[in-house]
Design a protein around this motif. Sequence first.
Motif, mmCIF file in Angstrom:
data_model
loop_
_atom_site.group_PDB
_atom_site.id
_atom_site.type_symbol
_atom_site.label_atom_id
_atom_site.label_comp_id
_atom_site.label_asym_id
_atom_site.label_seq_id
_atom_site.Cartn_x
_atom_site.Cartn_y
_atom_site.Cartn_z
ATOM 1 N N GLU A 21 4.008 5.762 -5.529
ATOM 2 C CA GLU A 21 3.911 5.771 -6.998
ATOM 3 C C GLU A 21 2.904 6.812 -7.474
ATOM 4 O O GLU A 21 3.125 7.477 -8.495
ATOM 5 N N ASN A 22 1.796 6.956 -6.737
ATOM 6 C CA ASN A 22 0.768 7.923 -7.123
ATOM 7 C C ASN A 22 1.162 9.360 -6.792
ATOM 8 O O ASN A 22 0.835 10.284 -7.536
ATOM 9 N N LEU A 23 1.837 9.555 -5.657
ATOM 10 C CA LEU A 23 2.178 10.907 -5.208
ATOM 11 C C LEU A 23 3.394 11.500 -5.909
ATOM 12 O O LEU A 23 3.442 12.709 -6.166
ATOM 13 N N GLN A 67 2.834 18.357 -1.731
ATOM 14 C CA GLN A 67 1.783 18.296 -2.744
ATOM 15 C C GLN A 67 0.865 19.498 -2.578
ATOM 16 O O GLN A 67 0.466 19.827 -1.446
ATOM 17 N N HIS A 110 2.293 1.824 -3.455
ATOM 18 C CA HIS A 110 1.249 2.354 -4.343
ATOM 19 C C HIS A 110 1.053 3.854 -4.082
ATOM 20 O O HIS A 110 0.927 4.644 -5.025
ATOM 21 N N SER A 111 1.035 4.243 -2.825
ATOM 22 C CA SER A 111 0.875 5.658 -2.473
ATOM 23 C C SER A 111 2.037 6.493 -3.015
ATOM 24 O O SER A 111 1.821 7.560 -3.605
ATOM 25 N N ARG A 133 0.832 -1.213 0.000
ATOM 26 C CA ARG A 133 0.000 0.000 0.000
ATOM 27 C C ARG A 133 0.865 1.262 0.000
ATOM 28 O O ARG A 133 0.561 2.236 -0.696
#
Length: 151
Positions: A36-38, A60, A33-34, A30
């Motif tokens: 990779e997205n951020l 961000q 994944h976070s 998890r």
Amino acid sequence: MPQVDEILELDLLTLREHTERAGDALDPVRLRHSIENLLPVSEVAVVRRQGALVAYAMLQPQEAGRWFVTGFSTHPEHRSAAIFRSLFGQLLHIASRRGIESLRSNVYKTNHLSMAFHARLGFKVTRENAKAVEFTASVSELRSKHPLFAQ
């Protein structure tokens, strides 16, 4: 730009203990994944020593002039004034370039080092619940009140 794997490795080293003490689980899949997205939608400051990532901060945008600290980690063996000066110097450059007026950060209450660090830097508690605290600080106040931001 740092790689997902090296951010993940540093986060797993520094976040696991206080996350679990807060009653949550740090799931590497998890977390990957976070990251990779951020990563593609964030500004990132990094400090390397001998090619290895030893500290990073990821910001961000939230709304006009307000940014959220989505990641901040320093390897325990590299927590020094020189590392923090380098990291904060980059953050000031990002803040100037992107027009950042304030920073918001969430911290588990079990992360005593981070809680104390935010307070020393001049962040103020703006919300809290049983597990965590939201800190907020204006960039201008950080610059005027703390030597690490005085560049």
